[in-house]
Design a protein around this motif. Structure first.
Motif, mmCIF file in Angstrom:
data_model
loop_
_atom_site.group_PDB
_atom_site.id
_atom_site.type_symbol
_atom_site.label_atom_id
_atom_site.label_comp_id
_atom_site.label_asym_id
_atom_site.label_seq_id
_atom_site.Cartn_x
_atom_site.Cartn_y
_atom_site.Cartn_z
ATOM 1 N N PRO A 1 2.475 2.559 26.250
ATOM 2 C CA PRO A 1 2.234 1.743 27.432
ATOM 3 C C PRO A 1 3.268 0.627 27.508
ATOM 4 N N THR A 2 3.434 0.083 28.671
ATOM 5 C CA THR A 2 4.330 -1.068 28.802
ATOM 6 C C THR A 2 3.652 -2.277 28.172
ATOM 7 N N GLY A 3 4.428 -3.253 27.873
ATOM 8 C CA GLY A 3 3.883 -4.457 27.264
ATOM 9 C C GLY A 3 4.666 -4.802 26.012
ATOM 10 N N ALA A 4 4.226 -5.850 25.375
ATOM 11 C CA ALA A 4 4.911 -6.337 24.180
ATOM 12 C C ALA A 4 4.711 -5.352 23.037
ATOM 13 N N ALA A 5 5.766 -4.613 22.724
ATOM 14 C CA ALA A 5 5.698 -3.617 21.653
ATOM 15 C C ALA A 5 5.271 -4.267 20.348
ATOM 16 N N CYS A 6 4.374 -3.607 19.664
ATOM 17 C CA CYS A 6 3.849 -4.005 18.363
ATOM 18 C C CYS A 6 2.892 -5.194 18.410
ATOM 19 N N SER A 7 2.527 -5.654 19.622
ATOM 20 C CA SER A 7 1.465 -6.655 19.705
ATOM 21 C C SER A 7 0.149 -5.948 19.393
ATOM 22 N N GLU A 8 -0.870 -6.703 19.088
ATOM 23 C CA GLU A 8 -2.159 -6.087 18.755
ATOM 24 C C GLU A 8 -2.704 -5.283 19.934
ATOM 25 N N GLN A 9 -2.556 -5.778 21.164
ATOM 26 C CA GLN A 9 -3.046 -5.033 22.334
ATOM 27 C C GLN A 9 -2.241 -3.753 22.530
ATOM 28 N N TRP A 10 -0.945 -3.826 22.355
ATOM 29 C CA TRP A 10 -0.098 -2.633 22.480
ATOM 30 C C TRP A 10 -0.517 -1.591 21.452
ATOM 31 N N LYS B 1 -3.399 -1.212 20.012
ATOM 32 C CA LYS B 1 -4.704 -0.673 20.416
ATOM 33 C C LYS B 1 -4.527 0.362 21.517
ATOM 34 N N ASP B 2 -3.692 0.051 22.503
ATOM 35 C CA ASP B 2 -3.459 0.977 23.625
ATOM 36 C C ASP B 2 -2.769 2.261 23.159
ATOM 37 N N VAL B 3 -1.789 2.141 22.271
ATOM 38 C CA VAL B 3 -1.102 3.326 21.744
ATOM 39 C C VAL B 3 -2.088 4.193 20.976
ATOM 40 N N ARG B 4 -2.881 3.589 20.107
ATOM 41 C CA ARG B 4 -3.853 4.346 19.318
ATOM 42 C C ARG B 4 -4.822 5.092 20.242
ATOM 43 N N GLU B 5 -5.270 4.434 21.291
ATOM 44 C CA GLU B 5 -6.180 5.072 22.250
ATOM 45 C C GLU B 5 -5.515 6.268 22.933
ATOM 46 N N ARG B 6 -4.261 6.122 23.306
ATOM 47 C CA ARG B 6 -3.541 7.236 23.925
ATOM 48 C C ARG B 6 -3.376 8.397 22.949
ATOM 49 N N ILE B 7 -3.013 8.071 21.714
ATOM 50 C CA ILE B 7 -2.828 9.126 20.717
ATOM 51 C C ILE B 7 -4.156 9.839 20.448
ATOM 52 N N ARG B 8 -5.239 9.090 20.362
ATOM 53 C CA ARG B 8 -6.559 9.708 20.148
ATOM 54 C C ARG B 8 -6.894 10.715 21.237
ATOM 55 N N GLY B 9 -6.459 10.442 22.457
ATOM 56 C CA GLY B 9 -6.754 11.317 23.581
ATOM 57 C C GLY B 9 -5.826 12.509 23.713
ATOM 58 N N CYS B 10 -4.862 12.619 22.815
ATOM 59 C CA CYS B 10 -3.882 13.703 22.887
ATOM 60 C C CYS B 10 -4.238 14.835 21.933
ATOM 61 N N ASP B 11 -3.697 16.008 22.237
ATOM 62 C CA ASP B 11 -3.875 17.170 21.379
ATOM 63 C C ASP B 11 -2.909 17.178 20.207
ATOM 64 N N GLY B 12 -1.778 16.497 20.343
ATOM 65 C CA GLY B 12 -0.766 16.445 19.299
ATOM 66 C C GLY B 12 0.276 15.398 19.626
#
Length: 125
Positions: A38-47, A49-60
């Motif tokens: 996602p856009t936003g400050a890379a490696c911030s806690e919110q970023w 969290k958002d990346v982890r959520e996206r990865i969880r929703g993916c097949d690979g």
């Protein structure tokens, strides 16, 4: 079968490879969907969290591995997250001079950028 969703992990400097990958894939006619950070400050806690959520929703996860990857906190964190979430992971060399895969990849394989290799990975999801 529902279209597969794959997260693309990559170093910020390798964004042109991400663009090339998604453009070429769109022309292939395959129905796989690709997500990335996602856009936003890379490696911030919110970023994170958002990346982890996206990865969880993916097949690979496909990690685009280039010369900038070893020094990229962003790419290395995305890869660690994929491993922690237990997602199937494949590294894809984006440059001809393979400088070794990141340690974060663990036993996951890195393959040459061919549509056959990508298709084989998607078929295993």
């Amino acid at each position: 079968m529902a279209p597969r969703t794959v997260f693309l992990a990559y170093a910020e400097q390798d964004e042109p490879y991400r663009d090339l990958f998604t453009t070429q894939w769109a022309r292939s006619g395959d129905q796989a969907r690709f997500l990335d950070s996602p856009t936003g400050a890379a490696c911030s806690e919110q970023w994170k969290k958002d990346v982890r959520e996206r990865i969880r929703g993916c097949d690979g996860v496909i990690a685009l591995i280039g010369g900038a990857t070893p020094d990229s906190a962003v790419a290395r964190w995305q890869i660690r997250c994929a491993v922690a979430e237990g997602k199937p992971l494949m590294g894809l060399w984006v440059e001809g001079n393979h400088q070794g895969k990141p340690a974060e990849m663990g036993p996951a394989r890195c393959e040459s950028w061919t549509w056959e290799n990508i298709g084989d990975f998607l078929d295993r999801l």
